[in-house]
Design an enzyme around this catalytic site. Structure first.
Site, PDB file in Angstrom:
ATOM      1  N   LYS A 271       0.831  -1.210   0.000  1.00  0.00           N
ATOM      2  CA  LYS A 271       0.000   0.000   0.000  1.00  0.00           C
ATOM      3  C   LYS A 271       0.859   1.251   0.000  1.00  0.00           C
ATOM      4  O   LYS A 271       1.515   1.575   0.978  1.00  0.00           O
ATOM      5  CB  LYS A 271      -0.935   0.054   1.219  1.00  0.00           C
ATOM      6  CG  LYS A 271      -1.986   1.154   1.031  1.00  0.00           C
ATOM      7  CD  LYS A 271      -2.609   1.640   2.305  1.00  0.00           C
ATOM      8  CE  LYS A 271      -1.971   2.854   2.920  1.00  0.00           C
ATOM      9  NZ  LYS A 271      -1.901   4.058   2.094  1.00  0.00           N
TER      10      LYS A 271
ATOM     11  N   CYS B   5      13.752  10.650   6.553  1.00  0.00           N
ATOM     12  CA  CYS B   5      13.886  10.113   7.904  1.00  0.00           C
ATOM     13  C   CYS B   5      15.329  10.207   8.387  1.00  0.00           C
ATOM     14  O   CYS B   5      15.577  10.345   9.566  1.00  0.00           O
ATOM     15  CB  CYS B   5      13.417   8.671   7.913  1.00  0.00           C
ATOM     16  SG  CYS B   5      14.191   7.701   6.619  1.00  0.00           S
TER      17      CYS B   5
ATOM     18  N   GLU C 182      10.963  15.758  15.159  1.00  0.00           N
ATOM     19  CA  GLU C 182      11.168  15.658  13.712  1.00  0.00           C
ATOM     20  C   GLU C 182      10.320  16.730  13.009  1.00  0.00           C
ATOM     21  O   GLU C 182       9.090  16.687  13.069  1.00  0.00           O
ATOM     22  CB  GLU C 182      10.746  14.263  13.231  1.00  0.00           C
ATOM     23  CG  GLU C 182      11.085  14.005  11.779  1.00  0.00           C
ATOM     24  CD  GLU C 182      10.650  12.610  11.314  1.00  0.00           C
ATOM     25  OE1 GLU C 182       9.534  12.185  11.656  1.00  0.00           O
ATOM     26  OE2 GLU C 182      11.440  11.957  10.608  1.00  0.00           O
TER      27      GLU C 182
ATOM     28  N   GLU D  73      10.079   0.960  10.281  1.00  0.00           N
ATOM     29  CA  GLU D  73      11.113   1.944   9.942  1.00  0.00           C
ATOM     30  C   GLU D  73      10.471   3.301  10.145  1.00  0.00           C
ATOM     31  O   GLU D  73       9.620   3.719   9.348  1.00  0.00           O
ATOM     32  CB  GLU D  73      11.555   1.776   8.476  1.00  0.00           C
ATOM     33  CG  GLU D  73      12.261   0.461   8.170  1.00  0.00           C
ATOM     34  CD  GLU D  73      13.672   0.391   8.726  1.00  0.00           C
ATOM     35  OE1 GLU D  73      14.164   1.387   9.294  1.00  0.00           O
ATOM     36  OE2 GLU D  73      14.290  -0.681   8.615  1.00  0.00           O
TER      37      GLU D  73
HETATM   38  P1  NAD Z   1       2.585   8.283   7.942  1.00  0.00           P
HETATM   39  O1  NAD Z   1       2.897   7.455   9.124  1.00  0.00           O
HETATM   40  O2  NAD Z   1       1.562   9.343   8.081  1.00  0.00           O
HETATM   41  O3  NAD Z   1       2.084   7.355   6.722  1.00  0.00           O
HETATM   42  C1  NAD Z   1       2.828   6.266   6.275  1.00  0.00           C
HETATM   43  C2  NAD Z   1       1.905   5.244   5.659  1.00  0.00           C
HETATM   44  O4  NAD Z   1       1.012   4.776   6.666  1.00  0.00           O
HETATM   45  C3  NAD Z   1       1.016   5.775   4.530  1.00  0.00           C
HETATM   46  O5  NAD Z   1       0.891   4.802   3.526  1.00  0.00           O
HETATM   47  C4  NAD Z   1      -0.316   5.976   5.214  1.00  0.00           C
HETATM   48  O6  NAD Z   1      -1.414   5.886   4.324  1.00  0.00           O
HETATM   49  C5  NAD Z   1      -0.327   4.835   6.199  1.00  0.00           C
HETATM   50  N1  NAD Z   1      -1.225   5.024   7.358  1.00  0.00           N
HETATM   51  C6  NAD Z   1      -1.691   6.179   7.874  1.00  0.00           C
HETATM   52  N2  NAD Z   1      -2.516   5.925   8.916  1.00  0.00           N
HETATM   53  C7  NAD Z   1      -2.531   4.577   9.063  1.00  0.00           C
HETATM   54  C8  NAD Z   1      -3.163   3.693   9.995  1.00  0.00           C
HETATM   55  N3  NAD Z   1      -3.968   4.152  10.962  1.00  0.00           N
HETATM   56  N4  NAD Z   1      -2.934   2.368   9.883  1.00  0.00           N
HETATM   57  C9  NAD Z   1      -2.099   1.885   8.919  1.00  0.00           C
HETATM   58  N5  NAD Z   1      -1.502   2.664   8.001  1.00  0.00           N
HETATM   59  C10 NAD Z   1      -1.698   4.000   8.079  1.00  0.00           C
HETATM   60  O7  NAD Z   1       3.978   8.854   7.446  1.00  0.00           O
HETATM   61  P2  NAD Z   1       4.239   9.867   6.259  1.00  0.00           P
HETATM   62  O8  NAD Z   1       3.823  11.212   6.685  1.00  0.00           O
HETATM   63  O9  NAD Z   1       3.678   9.303   5.004  1.00  0.00           O
HETATM   64  O10 NAD Z   1       5.838   9.765   6.136  1.00  0.00           O
HETATM   65  C11 NAD Z   1       6.694  10.503   6.909  1.00  0.00           C
HETATM   66  C12 NAD Z   1       7.246   9.713   8.068  1.00  0.00           C
HETATM   67  O11 NAD Z   1       7.861   8.516   7.586  1.00  0.00           O
HETATM   68  C13 NAD Z   1       8.354  10.455   8.783  1.00  0.00           C
HETATM   69  O12 NAD Z   1       8.200  10.321  10.173  1.00  0.00           O
HETATM   70  C14 NAD Z   1       9.631   9.766   8.317  1.00  0.00           C
HETATM   71  O13 NAD Z   1      10.709   9.898   9.204  1.00  0.00           O
HETATM   72  C15 NAD Z   1       9.154   8.370   8.172  1.00  0.00           C
HETATM   73  N6  NAD Z   1      10.040   7.601   7.275  1.00  0.00           N
HETATM   74  C16 NAD Z   1      10.888   6.670   7.814  1.00  0.00           C
HETATM   75  C17 NAD Z   1      11.786   5.976   6.994  1.00  0.00           C
HETATM   76  C18 NAD Z   1      12.762   4.979   7.576  1.00  0.00           C
HETATM   77  O14 NAD Z   1      13.366   4.241   6.797  1.00  0.00           O
HETATM   78  N7  NAD Z   1      12.954   4.912   8.873  1.00  0.00           N
HETATM   79  C19 NAD Z   1      11.798   6.212   5.627  1.00  0.00           C
HETATM   80  C20 NAD Z   1      10.919   7.159   5.106  1.00  0.00           C
HETATM   81  C21 NAD Z   1      10.046   7.841   5.945  1.00  0.00           C
END
Ligand code: NAD
Length: 501
Positions: free
Chosen positions: A191, A304, A404, A265
């Site tokens: 997804k 991240c 962050e 992650e």
């Molecule tokens: P997010 O957590 O809002 O969303 C990530 C994914 O989760 C999306 O596909 C979203 O649709 C889904 N999601 C949202 N609510 C959900 C729920 N209740 N249940 C299951 N899935 C759900 O994150 P974002 O804003 O898309 O991305 C930014 C964040 O991702 C930052 O905190 C960044 O640091 C982190 N990130 C981490 C890494 C890593 O490798 N550690 C890499 C990239 C991004």
């Protein structure tokens, strides 16, 4: 849903997926979402709608998981080198459509084509080739127990893997999850994030007839609906989640409820520590370039692993900051599809406002703006274009230093005492990345040993490297990706067989 669902001026400059705009690849076929829900995909540089895609509901998630479950028994029996060959073929197909995919990626993420989106497609290809070449290393062990008696172990795939990814680097993260999950013999429901699903849909189009039906499924949709349904699904054996700490905790709870495995992650607030020797002997320019790269300014700081806390030894604080500032001032902010652009746009209005709120709070508390504009000049930010900002004159316990921001904001703090700067570096609930700049090997290695982070770089600020284990500690996550060892650990279970001949 057809491609004509919504046309926008962007479509003249990018090639949209042709078959996959329904967003649901289930059992080898593109299908419309059962409830007919949709979501708009926005170009953050232009605030224009690129297109409208389907949004999955629970029924669609159920269908995708059922297809993945049905495909698992024969997929797991395929020789791992044959599965690896399919991953390599997918990499080749992506390579053949590299430019087209990079343009879609730039349009939907706001990440500049030249500095970010093209390199990301190359990284995705590299990652798939890496797993394609290594998944055959799914070896076990043998324990001799006496004459005619021995035990051996095998690595068994888990079943259906649900992979949920964010918008900031969707393509490479999709490639990592595809490589690890499918390579090790699991089937997959992927997804992508609602803000940036198009390049991933394109990859799914290229993969659709490559893998046996039901092995690779895609659902697009809203996190609270499709993501939550996937996380809670009783037939999902493992969740591989990349995203925020907040959502990661929800996913971990959903997995724990049924003892499913979860790899997380999550976010970071990574320190960059500059020792005095790093800025001497003509090294300052290279150092400044590395600090800009560590900060991921070319991805608007939306990474991240962004090195967003800059601790510079006081003896070199001002000259280093001056050099970083001069380089940053020379970077061009603009439309992600423009070849001249170094820095594109923040993903959406909500994230843009959140970054501004962090900045306002810090400046109101007395932080000094080294470069940037707080608040932004009226009318200048009609798009979600950030003004990359460096702040100084703040203390380590301020919110902007601890949380962050996920935007182009770097906080610079001078240090004098090494014990203190290492304590500052560790004084956070994150533990993802860290950057150390010193050419004194003993100093650098000692610091690396003492900093709480999953991935440290010394005198380097590049991206992840296939083959190198990558993952966070503390609240930055659980598990590691990018290496075959991480894949085997997280996507397979050990089975022992004791034999008495
Ligand atoms: P997010 O957590 O809002 O969303 C990530 C994914 O989760 C999306 O596909 C979203 O649709 C889904 N999601 C949202 N609510 C959900 C729920 N209740 N249940 C299951 N899935 C759900 O994150 P974002 O804003 O898309 O991305 C930014 C964040 O991702 C930052 O905190 C960044 O640091 C982190 N990130 C981490 C890494 C890593 O490798 N550690 C890499 C990239 C991004």
């Amino acid at each position: 849903m057809s491609q004509t669902a919504k046309a926008a001026n962007d479509t003249a400059e990018i090639t949209l997926p042709t078959k996959g705009l329904s967003g649901q690849l289930i059992d080898g076929a593109w299908v419309e979402p059962a409830a007919g829900a949709t979501l708009d995909v926005i170009n953050p540089c232009r605030r224009s709608t690129i297109t409208t895609i389907g949004a999955a509901g629970k029924q669609d998630v159920d269908a995708a998981v059922a297809a993945a479950r049905a495909a698992f028994p024969s997929w797991r029996r395929m020789a791992s080198r044959s599965r690896g060959a399919l991953l390599t073929q997918l990499a080749d197909r992506i390579a053949a459509h590299c430019e087209e995919i990079a343009r879609v990626l730039a349009a939907e993420t706001g990440n500049a084509l030249r500095t970010q989106s093209r390199p990301e497609v190359m990284s995705a290809i590299e990652v798939l080739r890496y797993y394609g070449g290594t998944v055959a290393e799914q070896k076990g062990e043998t324990l001799p127990l006496g004459p005619g008696l021995f035990s051996y172990t095998t690595r068994e795939p888990l079943g259906v893997v649900a992979a949920i990814i964010p918008w900031n680097s969707p393509l490479v993260l999709a490639a990592v999850k595809i490589g690890m999950a499918l390579g090790t013999g699991n089937t997959l429901v992927l997804k992508p994030a609602e803000d940036a699903p198009l390049a991933v849909i394109r990859i799914a189009e290229l993969a659709a007839d490559l893998f046996p039906k039901g092995v690779f499924n895609l659902v697009t949709g809203v996190g609270e609906v499709a993501g939550a349904a996937l996380s809670a699904h009783p037939d999902v054996a493992k969740i591989s989640f990349t995203g925020s700490v907040e959502v990661g905790k929800l996913v971990a709870h959903a997995a724990a409820d049924r003892i499913a495995r979860a790899t997380l992650e999550l976010g970071g607030k990574s320190p960059v520590i500059v020792y005095p020797d790093a800025a001497t002997d003509g090294r300052i320019e290279g150092l400044a370039a590395n600090i800009i790269a560590a900060m991921r300014f070319a991805r608007q700081g939306q990474s991240c692993t962004a090195g967003s806390r800059l601790y510079i030894h006081k003896d070199v604080f001002e000259p280093v900051l001056k050099s970083v500032t001069a380089r940053l001032a020379g970077m061009k902010i603009g439309d992600a599809l423009d070849e001249e652009t170094d820095i594109g746009a923040i993903i959406n209005e909500e994230r843009y406002s959140a970054v501004q709120a962090f900045l306002r709070e810090a400046v109101d508390a007395g932080a000094e703006v080294v470069i940037g504009e707080v608040p932004p000049a009226a009318g200048e930010n009609a798009g979600f274009f950030p003004k990359p900002t460096i702040l100084k004159g703040l203390a380590n316990d301020w919110r902007i230093v601890r949380e962050e921001v996920f935007g182009p904001v770097l906080v610079a703090i001078p240090w004098t005492d090494e014990e203190e700067v290492i304590a500052w570096a560790n004084d956070t609930h994150y533990g993802l990345a860290a950057y150390i700049f010193s050419h004194d090997v003993t100093t650098a290695l000692n610091a690396a040993g003492r900093i709480d982070a999953g991935w440290l770089q010394i005198n380097r600020a590049g991206g992840q490297i296939p083959g190198m284990s990558y993952g966070g500690i503390k609240q930055s996550g659980i598990g590691s990706e990018y290496s075959i060892e991480g894949a085997l650990e997280a996507y397979t279970a050990r089975k022992s067989v004791t034999v008495n001949l």
